[in-house]
Design an enzyme around this catalytic site. Structure first.
Site, PDB file in Angstrom:
ATOM      1  N   HIS A 277      87.537  29.304  54.727  1.00  0.00           N
ATOM      2  CA  HIS A 277      88.882  29.855  54.470  1.00  0.00           C
ATOM      3  C   HIS A 277      89.215  30.743  55.676  1.00  0.00           C
ATOM      4  O   HIS A 277      88.745  31.870  55.777  1.00  0.00           O
ATOM      5  CB  HIS A 277      88.833  30.659  53.165  1.00  0.00           C
ATOM      6  CG  HIS A 277      90.150  31.226  52.727  1.00  0.00           C
ATOM      7  ND1 HIS A 277      90.379  31.582  51.426  1.00  0.00           N
ATOM      8  CD2 HIS A 277      91.291  31.516  53.383  1.00  0.00           C
ATOM      9  CE1 HIS A 277      91.614  32.068  51.304  1.00  0.00           C
ATOM     10  NE2 HIS A 277      92.186  32.049  52.488  1.00  0.00           N
TER      11      HIS A 277
ATOM     12  N   THR B 179      88.659  27.405  46.904  1.00  0.00           N
ATOM     13  CA  THR B 179      89.293  28.617  47.396  1.00  0.00           C
ATOM     14  C   THR B 179      90.616  28.720  46.644  1.00  0.00           C
ATOM     15  O   THR B 179      91.313  27.741  46.453  1.00  0.00           O
ATOM     16  CB  THR B 179      89.412  28.600  48.940  1.00  0.00           C
ATOM     17  OG1 THR B 179      89.512  29.931  49.416  1.00  0.00           O
ATOM     18  CG2 THR B 179      90.597  27.832  49.437  1.00  0.00           C
TER      19      THR B 179
ATOM     20  N   CYS C   4      96.570  31.042  55.500  1.00  0.00           N
ATOM     21  CA  CYS C   4      95.232  30.730  55.989  1.00  0.00           C
ATOM     22  C   CYS C   4      95.051  29.216  55.910  1.00  0.00           C
ATOM     23  O   CYS C   4      95.790  28.530  55.210  1.00  0.00           O
ATOM     24  CB  CYS C   4      94.165  31.392  55.131  1.00  0.00           C
ATOM     25  SG  CYS C   4      94.248  33.191  55.140  1.00  0.00           S
TER      26      CYS C   4
END
Lengths: 162, 202
Positions: free
Chosen positions: A47, A24, A30
């Site tokens: 995520h 990611t 996040c």
């Protein structure tokens, strides 16, 4: 050389079999959930944007929330043939990107995300063997199926493997 | 609170507001820089969360982002101005009238101030339209990967919308070297206020 790479976007999750890598890019406030089953070398990554699906009305996108994303990722890993009892977890992200007045509760969302995830993993008896959370910078994470290592890359804060 | 859901009509209304706010901001920028800035037709986009990181040069592209919190009677939330780090040098250079390659302390505070003025003009336009005061916080600066700074407004938006963020790529100077992006994220009550004023239910 890793052959298969899947990029996990925001509010997204995926599973990878060996040999491969899940990544990611630019994880900020996040939080990234990384699961690894050493017996099958199956990896999973989510995520996640928000701590709790139950406090938000618009919760149909299950990968957005700590609780529902974790459950879905576990289901996907099980379906892929992973042994859920042997799972190891690594948690990264949950940064506070702006040096805002921390009295503002909604600004501490990064920490709330990582706290909620760590708490949930604990209640599920999934050991968190490494974590790199909080602080004030973004992270790109790469989870490798060979050994479950998590490589964390940043701008100006170095690269490390946990 | 229960039926809160944004539809296509709400998004077009937000796009229209974006055009007006951005127009005002670009006028301020032109004044600041003392040069003409032709604003292109703003490219207003509604994106899936998964797509968000792919705007502004990709999730790992270094950007400078200025964030302000909006705290007022009727409109609350946050607003962000983002410029690619590479282009921020041009912006700051034009402003300080000297070539800028590195962002030192002075350049960073200048950038923060530019963000402050631009978001202020954008919000000023909204304040006029809706006949309400819009007060904003001091500006906060972050220089990092596009994906990570975008996570902040994206998370705010995730609280009210299912899978989309409202963002617009904004202005382009006549020489094509100055550009930036605005993201406005009102909270739920502010959405109600805005759409109520525009005659749209929610």
């Amino acid at each position: 050389m890793t052959k298969n790479v899947i990029i996990v976007g925001m509010a997204d999750l995926n599973v990878m079999r060996n040999p491969g890598m899940l990544t990611t890019l630019g994880l900020g406030s996040c939080v990234g959930l990384n699961l690894y089953d050493p017996s099958t070398k199956i990896c999973g990554m989510a995520h996640i944007m928000l701590p709790d699906s139950k406090t938000i009305k618009n919760n149909s996108n299950r990968a957005k929330f700590v609780d529902t994303a974790t459950m879905d990722l576990l289901a996907r890993m099980k379906a892929a043939g992973a042994n859920l009892r042997g799972l190891k977890a690594k948690v990264a992200g949950g940064a506070q990107m702006f040096a805002l007045n921390t009295a503002n509760e909604s600004m501490k969302i990064g920490q709330r995300n990582s706290d909620a995830l760590l708490k949930l993993l604990k209640s599920l008896n999934i050991p968190v063997i490494a974590k790199d959370v909080g602080l004030n910078y973004g992270r790109t994470i790469e989870l490798y199926t060979e050994d479950g290592r998590l490589v964390i890359k940043t701008i100006g804060h170095g690269t490390k493997t946990i | 609170m229960n039926d809160f859901k944004l539809n296509e009509m709400h998004f077009s209304a937000l796009q229209e507001l974006g055009n007006i706010g951005a127009g005002n901001a670009v006028t301020s920028l032109a004044t600041m820089l003392g040069r003409k800035i032709d604003m292109k037709v703003p490219n207003v986009q509604v994106l899936d969360f998964k797509q968000i990181s792919h705007i502004i040069g990709g999730p790992e592209n270094p950007v400078a982002a200025v964030l302000v919190n909006i705290n007022s009677e009727n409109i609350n939330g946050m607003m962000m101005f983002i410029v690619e780090l590479e282009k921020s040098h041009v912006l700051i250079g034009a402003l300080m009238q000297r070539e800028t390659k590195e962002l030192g302390e002075i350049e960073m505070s200048a950038l923060q101030e530019v963000g402050n003025i631009l978001t202020g003009s954008y919000l000023g336009a909204l304040s006029t339209i809706f006949g309400t005061t819009v007060d904003m916080s001091v500006p906060y600066l972050s220089i990092d990967m596009a994906g990570s700074v975008l996570s902040v407004p994206a998370i705010e938006f995730a609280k009210v919308a299912d899978s989309a963020l409202f963002i617009e790529s904004l202005f382009d100077a006549d020489e094509g070297d100055i550009s930036g992006y605005f993201i406005l994220v009102p909270d739920q009550d502010s959405f109600r206020f805005i759409f109520g004023k525009m005659g749209l239910g929610i």
